[in-house]
Design a protein around this motif. Structure first.
Motif, short mmCIF file in Angstrom:
data_model
loop_
_atom_site.label_atom_id
_atom_site.label_comp_id
_atom_site.label_asym_id
_atom_site.label_seq_id
_atom_site.Cartn_x
_atom_site.Cartn_y
_atom_site.Cartn_z
N SER A 206 0.74 -1.28 -0.21
CA SER A 206 0.17 -0.14 -0.01
C SER A 206 1.01 1.19 -0.16
O SER A 206 1.97 1.39 0.47
N CYS A 207 0.26 2.26 -0.58
CA CYS A 207 1.08 3.57 -0.62
C CYS A 207 1.15 4.28 0.99
O CYS A 207 0.13 4.14 1.48
N ILE A 208 2.22 4.74 1.14
CA ILE A 208 2.47 5.47 2.49
C ILE A 208 2.02 7.09 2.21
O ILE A 208 2.22 7.61 1.54
N PRO A 209 0.92 7.26 3.08
CA PRO A 209 0.60 8.81 2.99
C PRO A 209 1.62 9.66 3.27
O PRO A 209 2.51 9.63 3.94
N SER A 210 1.52 10.82 2.50
CA SER A 210 2.60 11.86 2.77
C SER A 210 2.22 13.08 3.46
O SER A 210 2.68 14.03 3.84
N SER A 211 0.75 12.99 3.82
CA SER A 211 0.13 14.24 4.45
C SER A 211 0.67 14.35 5.98
O SER A 211 0.98 13.16 6.56
N LYS A 212 0.80 15.42 6.58
CA LYS A 212 1.21 15.50 7.96
C LYS A 212 0.05 15.91 8.99
O LYS A 212 -0.96 16.18 8.27
N ASP A 213 0.27 15.87 10.01
CA ASP A 213 -0.99 16.16 10.99
C ASP A 213 -1.21 17.68 10.89
O ASP A 213 -2.64 17.75 10.98
N GLU A 214 -0.42 18.35 10.68
CA GLU A 214 -0.65 19.87 10.40
C GLU A 214 -1.66 20.00 9.31
O GLU A 214 -2.25 21.11 9.38
N ASP A 215 -1.69 19.16 8.33
CA ASP A 215 -2.78 19.31 7.14
C ASP A 215 -4.08 19.08 7.43
O ASP A 215 -4.79 19.61 6.71
N GLY A 216 -4.31 18.67 8.47
CA GLY A 216 -5.54 18.41 8.91
C GLY A 216 -6.61 17.37 8.39
O GLY A 216 -7.71 17.68 8.31
N LEU A 217 -5.93 16.49 7.48
CA LEU A 217 -6.90 15.67 6.44
C LEU A 217 -7.66 14.58 7.24
O LEU A 217 -6.87 13.80 7.80
N VAL A 218 -8.87 14.61 7.18
CA VAL A 218 -9.60 13.26 7.86
C VAL A 218 -10.42 12.80 6.63
O VAL A 218 -11.17 13.69 5.99
N ALA A 219 -10.41 11.41 6.68
CA ALA A 219 -11.22 10.87 5.43
C ALA A 219 -12.56 10.16 6.24
O ALA A 219 -12.35 9.71 7.23
N LEU A 220 -13.51 10.57 5.50
CA LEU A 220 -15.23 9.86 5.92
C LEU A 220 -15.49 9.14 4.92
O LEU A 220 -15.55 9.42 3.67
N ALA A 221 -16.02 7.69 5.27
CA ALA A 221 -16.46 6.77 4.49
C ALA A 221 -18.13 6.94 4.46
O ALA A 221 -18.56 6.74 5.39
N LEU A 222 -18.58 7.41 3.37
CA LEU A 222 -20.29 7.48 3.40
C LEU A 222 -20.63 6.38 2.64
O LEU A 222 -20.38 5.73 1.65
N ASN A 223 -21.81 5.79 3.07
CA ASN A 223 -22.65 4.73 2.49
C ASN A 223 -23.51 5.25 1.20
O ASN A 223 -24.59 4.88 1.43
N LYS A 224 -22.79 6.00 0.41
CA LYS A 224 -23.65 6.59 -0.74
C LYS A 224 -22.91 6.55 -1.91
O LYS A 224 -21.63 6.45 -1.73
N LYS A 225 -23.51 6.90 -2.98
CA LYS A 225 -22.91 6.75 -4.31
C LYS A 225 -22.04 8.10 -4.56
O LYS A 225 -22.65 9.18 -4.03
N GLU A 226 -21.04 8.14 -5.26
CA GLU A 226 -20.42 9.36 -5.67
C GLU A 226 -21.16 10.30 -5.93
O GLU A 226 -21.14 11.66 -5.78
N ALA A 227 -22.07 10.22 -6.98
CA ALA A 227 -22.80 11.19 -7.51
C ALA A 227 -23.69 11.78 -6.66
O ALA A 227 -24.02 12.97 -6.64
#
Length: 534
Positions: A206-227
């Motif tokens: 798997s790819c190693i993330p390059s984002s830092k904690d200061e970037d503040g990125l949080v991923a949310l998984a939604l049970n919905k379609k992209e559209a």
């Protein structure tokens, strides 16, 4: 792309069920065997242990004090000599799993490919012995003993059926499911896919993330379609802002939206906080993650369709080193070491285990999803290239047109300058520079009119051009042109065919004459016979 390495039967495996190996069964336990203690690896089967019982083809060890590494929810034991210290470890969880706070790695398709999820999860401290791990050692040793007894020498029926039960337990251990019964007075052993004998294991990357904690990125998984998510993106942002207290100094921003398998969608967000003096900064990812993981906030997110949240931050060098040094639970250290050696890009990729078909199917779906996204991007680039090629062809045609127009305008300007110069110089005597120019022009004219110089070559070119124009006009009038030799051969062939037909006609005529003579003779003979009979 994802590279996998299948786990094979190695020297550390105690037995081989149905394989073409020289070992036929599990070796019996050696009571009182002298064992040595080596550096702990965090792997159940495959390292050494202390004590009087050991050896089912391999020896075991207890987990080290302080920190452990596993690809499941880590069971942490308490502190060391100076009190209870919280134990931290790396936890592996797939999409839709992994509870608790901490630093998420690669979850929800993290790092571009989205295979696997590493969470640095704080765990509850437990009371330990004097050196931290002694309380866990007897339980682990009993589990190993029970597992070995279920696989090699069960005593449930005390007859020949125990051998069949041992083979059945081995099959369940290979498959990674079921329970191993071996004794009437002891509960059965639960076989999970994390056990070291399970064969349905592999290692991917798997790819190693390059984002830092200061970037503040949080991923949310939604049970919905992209559209649906894209159409309701503004409403989602407003709902998240209300959950965060509706503070006017906070702004919710969407970093990206990406489709996931099974009609799910990943939304990466970050929070910007504006200070009264006009400056702004991003809220750290850990702070935002800890807030959304609160029970009341998490229930509100579930109402919006959020099934999982994870931080998108990179691992520190120390964490990465610890992750690579300790094999995951149930994975052979040899396989893990080989996976690290076969890593195509250690700077960007990290090995992750794949246990069971569900994990393999999940990675396959994510790979197919990424392939579709790449194909879509390639199609967009291809359309852009086609459009650029059309624009280039149009530009080249316009440049050629402008060149011709420029040359025509240059000739017209030259004619105007000539007439203007003639009018300006009218009535004046020829000057010295004009005389020199006239001499040069006369020299050039004489060179052009010389029969062996440019004049002859120009006449030859003009004659060739006229001939080409004449041939072109003739060819335009004629529909087909046949080579002279080929035409001669065609005529000769047709002549021979005509001669053959003439000869055939003459033969037929001769045959007809002969038939007439024969008929005449037959007719005369009939009359003669009739006269004689009368």
């Amino acid at each position: 792309s994802t590279r996998t390495q299948q786990q094979d039967a190695s020297g550390n495996m105690a037995f081989n069920f149905g394989g073409a190996s020289g070992t036929t069964g599990l070796t019996a336990p050696a009571f009182g065997a002298a064992t040595t203690t080596s550096a702990p690896t965090g792997f159940g089967f495959g390292s050494t242990t202390t004590g009087a019982f050991g050896g089912f083809g391999t020896t075991t060890t207890s987990a080290p004090a302080g920190s452990t590494f596993s690809f499941s929810n880590p069971s942490n034991t308490g502190g060391g000599l100076f009190g209870n210290t919280p134990n931290k470890g790396f936890g592996f969880s797939g999409l839709g799993t992994g509870t608790g706070t901490g630093t998420g790695f690669g979850g929800l398709g993290g790092g571009g490919l989205g295979f696997g999820s590493f969470n640095l999860q704080p765990t509850q401290p437990q009371q330990g012995g004097l050196f931290g791990q002694q309380a866990q050692a007897p339980a682990q040793s009993n589990h190993l003993i029970n597992t070995a007894s279920a696989l090699s020498a069960p005593t449930l029926l005390n007859d020949e059926r125990d051998a069949i039960l041992a083979k059945w337990n081995q099959l369940q251990a290979f498959w990674g499911t079921g329970k191993g019964y071996f004794n009437n007075s002891i509960p059965p052993v639960d076989f999970t896919q994390e056990n070291p004998f399970c064969r349905f294991k592999a290692v991917g990357y798997s790819c190693i993330p390059s984002s830092k904690d200061e970037d503040g990125l949080v991923a949310l998984a939604l049970n919905k379609k992209e559209a649906d998510v894209r159409s309701q993106q503004q409403q989602l942002v407003e709902s998240l802002h209300k959950m965060l207290g509706g503070n006017p100094t906070l702004t919710v921003n969407v970093e990206g939206v990406k489709a996931l398998p099974d009609n799910q969608t990943e939304v990466v967000i970050y929070l910007v906080e504006r200070s009264p003096n006009g400056t702004s900064k991003r809220v750290p990812a850990t702070n935002l993650f800890n807030y959304v993981e609160q029970a009341n906030i998490k229930s509100q997110l579930q109402q919006l369709g959020v099934t999982m949240s994870v931080t998108r931050t990179a691992l520190s060098p120390a964490q990465l080193k610890q992750l690579l040094q300790n094999p995951p639970a149930g994975v052979d250290p040899i396989i893990w070491e080989q996976a690290k050696v076969d890593n195509p890009d250690p700077e960007k990729l990290i090995p992750v285990p794949m246990v069971g078909f569900k994990e393999l199917l999940r990675r396959l779906k994510i790979q197919e999803q990424m392939t579709k996204q790449h194909q879509t991007r390639v199609d967009i680039i291809s359309n852009d290239i086609s459009e650029l090629q059309k624009n280039q062809a149009t530009t080249v045609a316009k440049i050629a047109q402008y060149k011709r127009k420029l040359m025509d305008l240059s000739h017209r300007v030259l004619q105007v300058l000539i007439r203007q110069e003639i009018q300006r110089k009218s009535g004046y005597a020829i000057q010295m520079d004009e005389e020199h120019l006239r001499v040069q022009l006369d020299t050039i004219q004489s060179e052009l009119n010389a029969p062996t110089q440019f004049k002859g070559r120009l006449n030859e070119l003009m004659s060739q051009i006229r001939m080409q124009n004449h041939y072109g006009a003739v060819r335009a009038e004629e529909k087909y042109i046949v080579d002279t030799d080929l035409l001669r051969e065609i005529k000769q062939h047709l002549k021979q065919q005509q001669e053959g037909l003439s000869h055939l006609i003459s033969v037929i005529k001769d045959d007809i004459e002969d038939i007439k003579i024969i008929e005449q003779g037959l007719h005369d003979s009939v009359h003669v016979r009739a006269g004689k009979l009368s």
